[in-house]
Design a protein around this motif. Structure first.
Motif, PDB file in Angstrom:
ATOM      1  N   GLN A 124     -58.876  54.165  69.281  1.00 37.03           N
ATOM      2  CA  GLN A 124     -58.975  55.116  70.620  1.00 37.03           C
ATOM      3  C   GLN A 124     -60.237  55.555  70.547  1.00 37.03           C
ATOM      4  O   GLN A 124     -60.930  56.224  71.576  1.00 37.03           O
ATOM      5  CB  GLN A 124     -57.917  56.265  70.623  1.00 37.03           C
ATOM      6  N   THR A 125     -60.905  55.860  69.317  1.00 41.17           N
ATOM      7  CA  THR A 125     -62.359  56.568  69.268  1.00 41.17           C
ATOM      8  C   THR A 125     -63.281  56.145  68.946  1.00 41.17           C
ATOM      9  O   THR A 125     -64.483  56.423  69.081  1.00 41.17           O
ATOM     10  CB  THR A 125     -61.885  57.949  68.366  1.00 41.17           C
ATOM     11  N   HIS A 126     -63.221  54.912  68.174  1.00 42.49           N
ATOM     12  CA  HIS A 126     -64.365  54.047  67.751  1.00 42.49           C
ATOM     13  C   HIS A 126     -64.082  52.472  67.805  1.00 42.49           C
ATOM     14  O   HIS A 126     -63.105  52.008  67.923  1.00 42.49           O
ATOM     15  CB  HIS A 126     -64.354  54.443  66.166  1.00 42.49           C
ATOM     16  N   VAL A 127     -65.389  51.905  67.805  1.00 43.58           N
ATOM     17  CA  VAL A 127     -65.389  50.707  68.166  1.00 43.58           C
ATOM     18  C   VAL A 127     -65.807  50.001  66.653  1.00 43.58           C
ATOM     19  O   VAL A 127     -66.764  50.340  65.981  1.00 43.58           O
ATOM     20  CB  VAL A 127     -66.800  49.911  68.845  1.00 43.58           C
ATOM     21  N   LEU A 128     -64.724  49.297  66.142  1.00 41.17           N
ATOM     22  CA  LEU A 128     -64.686  48.673  64.774  1.00 41.17           C
ATOM     23  C   LEU A 128     -65.637  47.493  64.634  1.00 41.17           C
ATOM     24  O   LEU A 128     -66.431  47.245  63.823  1.00 41.17           O
ATOM     25  CB  LEU A 128     -63.624  48.401  64.076  1.00 41.17           C
ATOM     26  N   LEU A 129     -65.427  46.566  65.824  1.00 40.66           N
ATOM     27  CA  LEU A 129     -66.356  45.256  65.631  1.00 40.66           C
ATOM     28  C   LEU A 129     -66.573  45.132  67.116  1.00 40.66           C
ATOM     29  O   LEU A 129     -65.702  45.155  67.872  1.00 40.66           O
ATOM     30  CB  LEU A 129     -65.238  44.414  65.097  1.00 40.66           C
ATOM     31  N   SER A 130     -67.788  44.443  67.368  1.00 47.30           N
ATOM     32  CA  SER A 130     -68.225  44.008  68.412  1.00 47.30           C
ATOM     33  C   SER A 130     -68.637  42.495  68.564  1.00 47.30           C
ATOM     34  O   SER A 130     -69.605  42.097  67.729  1.00 47.30           O
ATOM     35  CB  SER A 130     -69.383  45.046  69.148  1.00 47.30           C
ATOM     36  N   ASP A 131     -68.476  41.634  69.456  1.00 44.54           N
ATOM     37  CA  ASP A 131     -68.450  40.511  69.570  1.00 44.54           C
ATOM     38  C   ASP A 131     -68.397  39.662  68.312  1.00 44.54           C
ATOM     39  O   ASP A 131     -69.398  39.051  67.775  1.00 44.54           O
ATOM     40  CB  ASP A 131     -69.913  40.124  70.147  1.00 44.54           C
ATOM     41  N   PHE A 132     -67.307  40.002  67.597  1.00 42.14           N
ATOM     42  CA  PHE A 132     -67.246  39.574  66.101  1.00 42.14           C
ATOM     43  C   PHE A 132     -66.958  38.077  66.093  1.00 42.14           C
ATOM     44  O   PHE A 132     -65.883  37.621  66.715  1.00 42.14           O
ATOM     45  CB  PHE A 132     -66.157  40.521  65.590  1.00 42.14           C
ATOM     46  N   THR A 133     -67.588  37.184  65.223  1.00 41.73           N
ATOM     47  CA  THR A 133     -67.058  36.035  64.683  1.00 41.73           C
ATOM     48  C   THR A 133     -67.188  35.689  63.469  1.00 41.73           C
ATOM     49  O   THR A 133     -68.291  36.202  62.845  1.00 41.73           O
ATOM     50  CB  THR A 133     -68.077  35.015  65.662  1.00 41.73           C
ATOM     51  N   THR A 134     -66.513  34.645  62.689  1.00 41.73           N
ATOM     52  CA  THR A 134     -66.729  34.550  61.367  1.00 41.73           C
ATOM     53  C   THR A 134     -66.293  32.961  61.063  1.00 41.73           C
ATOM     54  O   THR A 134     -65.318  32.417  61.732  1.00 41.73           O
ATOM     55  CB  THR A 134     -65.824  35.282  60.495  1.00 41.73           C
ATOM     56  N   LYS A 135     -67.106  32.395  60.116  1.00 45.44           N
ATOM     57  CA  LYS A 135     -66.806  31.023  59.866  1.00 45.44           C
ATOM     58  C   LYS A 135     -65.919  30.999  58.463  1.00 45.44           C
ATOM     59  O   LYS A 135     -65.498  29.888  58.118  1.00 45.44           O
ATOM     60  CB  LYS A 135     -68.022  30.162  59.659  1.00 45.44           C
ATOM     61  N   SER A 136     -65.897  32.250  57.762  1.00 40.08           N
ATOM     62  CA  SER A 136     -65.267  32.000  56.449  1.00 40.08           C
ATOM     63  C   SER A 136     -64.337  33.245  56.175  1.00 40.08           C
ATOM     64  O   SER A 136     -64.255  33.918  57.180  1.00 40.08           O
ATOM     65  CB  SER A 136     -66.399  31.898  55.416  1.00 40.08           C
ATOM     66  N   ARG A 137     -63.488  33.344  55.241  1.00 45.34           N
ATOM     67  CA  ARG A 137     -62.524  34.412  54.859  1.00 45.34           C
ATOM     68  C   ARG A 137     -63.419  35.716  54.886  1.00 45.34           C
ATOM     69  O   ARG A 137     -64.455  35.597  53.988  1.00 45.34           O
ATOM     70  CB  ARG A 137     -61.732  33.945  53.759  1.00 45.34           C
ATOM     71  N   VAL A 138     -62.847  36.645  55.287  1.00 48.12           N
ATOM     72  CA  VAL A 138     -63.484  37.952  55.201  1.00 48.12           C
ATOM     73  C   VAL A 138     -62.335  39.300  55.356  1.00 48.12           C
ATOM     74  O   VAL A 138     -61.379  38.866  56.291  1.00 48.12           O
ATOM     75  CB  VAL A 138     -64.696  38.249  56.146  1.00 48.12           C
ATOM     76  N   MET A 139     -62.552  40.114  54.745  1.00 46.53           N
ATOM     77  CA  MET A 139     -61.812  41.503  54.934  1.00 46.53           C
ATOM     78  C   MET A 139     -62.610  42.602  55.392  1.00 46.53           C
ATOM     79  O   MET A 139     -63.696  42.803  54.693  1.00 46.53           O
ATOM     80  CB  MET A 139     -61.087  41.580  53.567  1.00 46.53           C
ATOM     81  N   LYS A 140     -62.247  43.061  56.293  1.00 45.16           N
ATOM     82  CA  LYS A 140     -63.121  44.446  56.995  1.00 45.16           C
ATOM     83  C   LYS A 140     -62.311  45.624  56.662  1.00 45.16           C
ATOM     84  O   LYS A 140     -61.214  45.701  57.160  1.00 45.16           O
ATOM     85  CB  LYS A 140     -63.389  44.489  58.356  1.00 45.16           C
ATOM     86  N   GLU A 141     -62.762  46.621  56.004  1.00 47.47           N
ATOM     87  CA  GLU A 141     -62.225  47.758  55.711  1.00 47.47           C
ATOM     88  C   GLU A 141     -62.905  49.053  56.364  1.00 47.47           C
ATOM     89  O   GLU A 141     -64.174  49.077  56.319  1.00 47.47           O
ATOM     90  CB  GLU A 141     -62.252  48.039  53.959  1.00 47.47           C
ATOM     91  N   TYR A 142     -62.022  49.884  56.826  1.00 47.77           N
ATOM     92  CA  TYR A 142     -62.624  51.121  57.678  1.00 47.77           C
ATOM     93  C   TYR A 142     -61.860  52.395  57.081  1.00 47.77           C
ATOM     94  O   TYR A 142     -60.772  52.105  56.789  1.00 47.77           O
ATOM     95  CB  TYR A 142     -62.396  50.818  59.116  1.00 47.77           C
ATOM     96  N   SER A 143     -62.487  53.403  56.887  1.00 45.37           N
ATOM     97  CA  SER A 143     -61.742  54.490  57.017  1.00 45.37           C
ATOM     98  C   SER A 143     -61.849  55.649  58.061  1.00 45.37           C
ATOM     99  O   SER A 143     -63.120  55.776  58.420  1.00 45.37           O
ATOM    100  CB  SER A 143     -62.272  55.429  55.666  1.00 45.37           C
ATOM    101  N   LEU A 144     -60.925  55.644  58.685  1.00 50.57           N
ATOM    102  CA  LEU A 144     -60.805  56.392  60.134  1.00 50.57           C
ATOM    103  C   LEU A 144     -59.836  57.762  59.959  1.00 50.57           C
ATOM    104  O   LEU A 144     -58.726  57.739  59.299  1.00 50.57           O
ATOM    105  CB  LEU A 144     -60.287  55.363  61.077  1.00 50.57           C
ATOM    106  N   ASN A 145     -60.330  58.867  60.600  1.00 55.46           N
ATOM    107  CA  ASN A 145     -59.760  60.080  60.589  1.00 55.46           C
ATOM    108  C   ASN A 145     -58.857  60.134  61.696  1.00 55.46           C
ATOM    109  O   ASN A 145     -59.575  60.166  62.811  1.00 55.46           O
ATOM    110  CB  ASN A 145     -60.780  61.142  60.270  1.00 55.46           C
ATOM    111  N   VAL A 146     -57.539  59.870  61.882  1.00 54.26           N
ATOM    112  CA  VAL A 146     -56.772  59.809  62.734  1.00 54.26           C
ATOM    113  C   VAL A 146     -56.362  61.474  63.363  1.00 54.26           C
ATOM    114  O   VAL A 146     -55.795  62.077  62.635  1.00 54.26           O
ATOM    115  CB  VAL A 146     -55.539  59.067  62.583  1.00 54.26           C
TER     116      VAL A 146
END
Length: 833
Positions: A124-146
């Motif tokens: 609701q408050t933040h953009v985590l990924l924009s126009d994201f694309t990936t060819k390989s395995r990946v883990m995206k980690e975020y710390s968000l104050n809800v």
């Protein structure tokens, strides 16, 4: 969306808690979802729940569950959920900081080649990924104050593409993990407001040790070895003494980092040579245009006695800590776990962060230095983004056409020294230059470090902590053609306002302070503090500021349709429909509701009025002008005692009588705005008959009689449904209650306004669009247009130079009409107050 929707997670949480008991920390929320899978999967001791069991968390236009045909052990990457349209996961959560982990591993499924997918992910408050694309395995980690009880994760395909996700996690984080104010790397002062930041983990490194998996970390984190980041591997040696780690109470805990991190380190390899003199350096890839949070983990596992290890720490070749002696920080404890937090001082202009350790000159008998672990986290930019793309969903940014504004990268040593000198003068003459109410009466640029308090009692963050908003003066001049007079759209006590356009085409309003002005510093600082903390689609966005060369300049997004007041009376603009007025009130209420509830402490606007509600090209309302805003009471307090400030006609009488400020003071002012919207006349008009001068009193007289239709705007005659007007009037009446305790919250006001809109739009059986007069408010018995001089001659009692109430003698403020081009002049000129 309560217990029924999420009840099935009770048993899941029980399992998760049992799993986490071995670690010590039990997360309040622990959503682990195996997307696209019909079965549960256990990974590193954690159970990822089948996507079928979590389908009620998801709203999606399509149901595509993909399975890979790879021959491998079953895990969370063998299946995926594919989204062909905008899709949203909704989680019921306890307020506080959470991990959000998104797992991606593309594979071919039917006609969907996931490696070519392009999409965005946002909360609701933040953009985590924009126009994201990936060819390989990946883990995206975020710390968000809800800050709410609901967390929404929205997947938005880009163009004609699609989105996918293999697994996702939403897991609570201990409140103690990120607290305090980190130091600014390479400069004095501290960064304030870390709790408001969304963070993305870029690197998490275990120096001198092996890879740490989630099963060996109480918070299920992954720590990578540091070998690939070392610039010169031959200059170091690895040390491992895990058993010697001591978690000293009051310092780092196993949640901060596991023993396998503190018990290993990379040490400077001086080969017992007392003349060794070199630095050990690591280099990390990062994205440009962002600030970064750096957490250094230390544990002296190499010394045999206290006070043997002294070394220096550098960030990007700037001194972080000189002559660091870990044992002195830890109450003379050897091998105690310790952390140091830093924030880079401005948005990175390069795509590298270099971290170095080196010997100190204090103890040269055996020069050495160590580092046990390091975390590097990207901090969201001024638009709430953690990605460099242009995706700006509703609620995250106020304009879909904005792009990143060029930020100043650094300053020369000379200019830095000059700012420090000015800061010294500010501290030296601070009291001498203040009036009775504490407002600064001398022109002083903002300090480069430390904190200060404005006259409202609001703590002002170090300007360095808001450095991502600082725009060079040369860019401001370019945007306004060197403050060309033809671009001037307003002038007031603070200074002039110019229409401008940034290099990327973003239209802005540039509010330039007059150096000869004896006002404005407190408001200047408060605007920066408030608007750099909060991002909401119904709050006017601060694009940036400039305090270069003694300037005080604020740059806002440009609001094409001007003020709400200008559309109600005095400007000759076309009349707004009832639906448009309701939608504007709803938007403003959402903005105020966010201020009152969107942080650990509420923020009270203190100057809610129609001139401070601005409209964009589509008439969406945004609350503006936070110069008088003040942080609300603590949890154990009922109010804030403060000098009375505000605009006469909108001022809460209880606040005036008792000088005790609460959020309900904003509610009262908003109630006045509601009747101003309904009646389309100034809140104070001395040209009218005595009983009509004060809008609030006049409208309340007829509301209490149940005859509010007597005072509505003539242009709305026959166009308001009775039920909609009744709900609107009842809500406004409650807002204007004499005592704050009897007034509704802004959340309740918002709900009632939305209901009033529903009542207006509901088609009653038998009604037609052509003939619905029987369901509309009829002829207006009273007309005040004969009394209205088409100008705004509001009375301001005891106003300051910007028209705000300050408990002084009465004066009359000549309020002229407001055209579209005058929108931002209303933020600074006395006519706008």
């Amino acid at each position: 969306m309560g217990g029924e929707k999420f009840g099935f997670f009770t048993w899941v949480s029980s399992i998760s808690c049992l799993i986490c008991l071995c670690h010590g920390y039990v997360p309040v929320n622990n959503y682990l979802i195996n997307c696209g899978s019909p079965t549960n999967v256990t990974v590193t001791g954690r159970v990822f729940i089948s996507d079928k069991l979590t389908s009620n968390l998801l709203k999606s236009p399509s149901e595509i569950l993909a399975a890979s045909n790879r021959n491998s052990v079953s895990d969370i990457y063998q299946t995926a959920r594919i989204f062909t349209g905008i899709s949203k996961y909704t989680f019921s959560v306890a307020r506080g900081r959470h991990w959000i982990r998104l797992h991606f591993s593309p594979f071919q499924y039917l006609n969907f080649e996931m490696g070519s997918a392009k999409f965005s992910v946002s909360s609701q408050t933040h953009v985590l990924l924009s126009d994201f694309t990936t060819k390989s395995r990946v883990m995206k980690e975020y710390s968000l104050n809800v800050a709410t009880d609901i967390l929404e994760l929205t997947f938005t395909p880009s163009g004609n593409s699609f989105a996918f996700v293999n697994a996702l996690e939403v897991v609570s984080v201990p409140d103690t993990l990120l607290n305090g104010d980190p130091s600014l790397a390479g400069r004095p002062g501290r960064f304030q407001g870390l709790s408001l930041q969304a963070l993305e983990t870029v690197h998490r490194v275990n120096m001198g040790g092996p890879r740490v998996t989630p099963s060996n970390d109480t918070l299920s984190r992954i720590w990578e070895p540091d070998s690939e980041f070392l610039v010169e591997k031959n200059l170091v040696k690895s040390v491992s003494k895990i058993a010697s780690v001591d978690y000293v109470p009051g310092f780092a805990t196993e949640d901060t980092a596991p023993r396998t991190v503190y018990g290993t380190c990379t040490e400077m390899n001086s080969a017992d040579n007392p003349s060794s003199n070199f630095n050990v350096t690591w280099e990390f890839d990062v994205d440009t245009g962002f600030q970064y949070f750096l957490r250094f983990h230390f544990c002296d596992i190499v010394s045999k006695a206290l006070n043997q290890l002294y070394f220096n720490l550098y960030v990007d070749s700037m001194m972080g800590v000189e002559n660091l002696d870990l044992s002195s920080y830890l109450s003379n404890t050897l091998a105690g776990a310790y952390v140091m937090d830093y924030v880079t001082g401005s948005a990175k202009s390069t795509n590298r962060i270099r971290v170095s350790i080196g010997p100190s000159t204090v103890h040269s008998d055996y020069p050495t230095a160590i580092l046990n672990g390091l975390e590097i986290m990207k901090m969201n930019n001024s638009k709430g983004q953690l990605s460099t793309g242009t995706f700006l969903p509703a609620g995250v940014s106020s304009s879909t056409t904005k792009k990143n504004v060029g930020m100043i990268v650094g300053a020369t040593v000379g200019s830095l020294l000059a700012l420090v000198v000015f800061g010294g003068f500010f501290l030296l003459f601070k009291k001498r230059g203040r009036g009775q109410d504490g407002d600064s009466k001398t022109w002083i640029p903002l300090c480069t470090s430390g904190t200060a308090s404005d006259s409202n009692g609001t703590t002002i963050t170090s300007i360095a902590s808001n450095s991502s908003y600082r725009i060079p003066l040369v860019a401001v001049k370019e945007a306004t053609n060197s403050f060309d007079q033809s671009r001037e759209i307003g002038v007031g006590g603070f200074g002039k306002v110019y229409r401008g356009e940034l290099q990327d085409g973003t239209k802005v309003a540039v509010k330039r302070g007059n150096p000869k002005s004896q006002q404005g510093l407190a408001e200047f600082r408060t605007e920066i503090e408030m608007l750099s903390q909060f991002r909401h689609r119904h709050l006017v966005s601060l694009i940036g500021y400039c305090d270069e060369n003694n300037e005080m300049i604020l740059i806002y997004e440009y609001m094409e349709k001007g003020t709400l007041r200008s559309h109600l009376y005095g400007s000759g603009l076309p009349s707004l429909s009832w639906k448009e007025r309701l939608e504007i009130c709803i938007g403003a209420a959402r903005g105020l509701h966010y201020l009152h509830t969107g942080d650990s402490k509420p923020v009270i606007h203190r100057d809610v009025k129609s001139a401070n509600i601005l409209l964009d090209a589509s008439l969406m309302a945004k609350v503006a002008d936070f110069g008088l805003s003040k942080t609300g009471p603590e949890i154990d307090q009922t109010h804030v005692s403060t000098a009375v400030k505000g605009s006469f006609g909108y001022l809460d009488p209880e606040y005036f009588r008792r000088q005790q400020l609460t959020e309900k003071s904003d509610v009262y002012s908003f109630g006045v705005v509601m009747f101003e919207v309904l009646c389309a006349r100034p809140v104070i008009d001395p040209t009218l008959p005595r009983e009509m001068v004060n809008l609030a009193e006049w409208s309340m007289k007829w509301q209490k009689k149940g005859q509010l239709e007597h005072v509505i705007d003539e242009s709305l005659r026959g166009k308001i449904r009775p039920d909609s007007l009744r709900k609107f009037g009842e809500t406004g009446e409650k807002c204007l209650a004499d005592y704050g305790v009897d007034r509704p919250s802004m959340g309740d006001v918002l709900w009632n306004l939305e209901y009033a809109l529903q009542l207006q739009e509901t088609v009653v059986d038998g009604d037609t669009e052509e003939d619905n007069s029987t369901n509309m408010i009829g002829e207006l018995p009273l007309r005040f247009s004969d009394y209205n001089n088409q100008g705004d001659t509001s009375v301001n009692v005891g106003v300051d130079r910007e028209g705000r109430f300050e408990d002084e003698e009465s004066s009359v403020d000549d309020l002229s009409g407001v055209s579209m081009s005058k929108v931002f002049s209303q933020l600074v000129k006395s006519e706008g107050r």
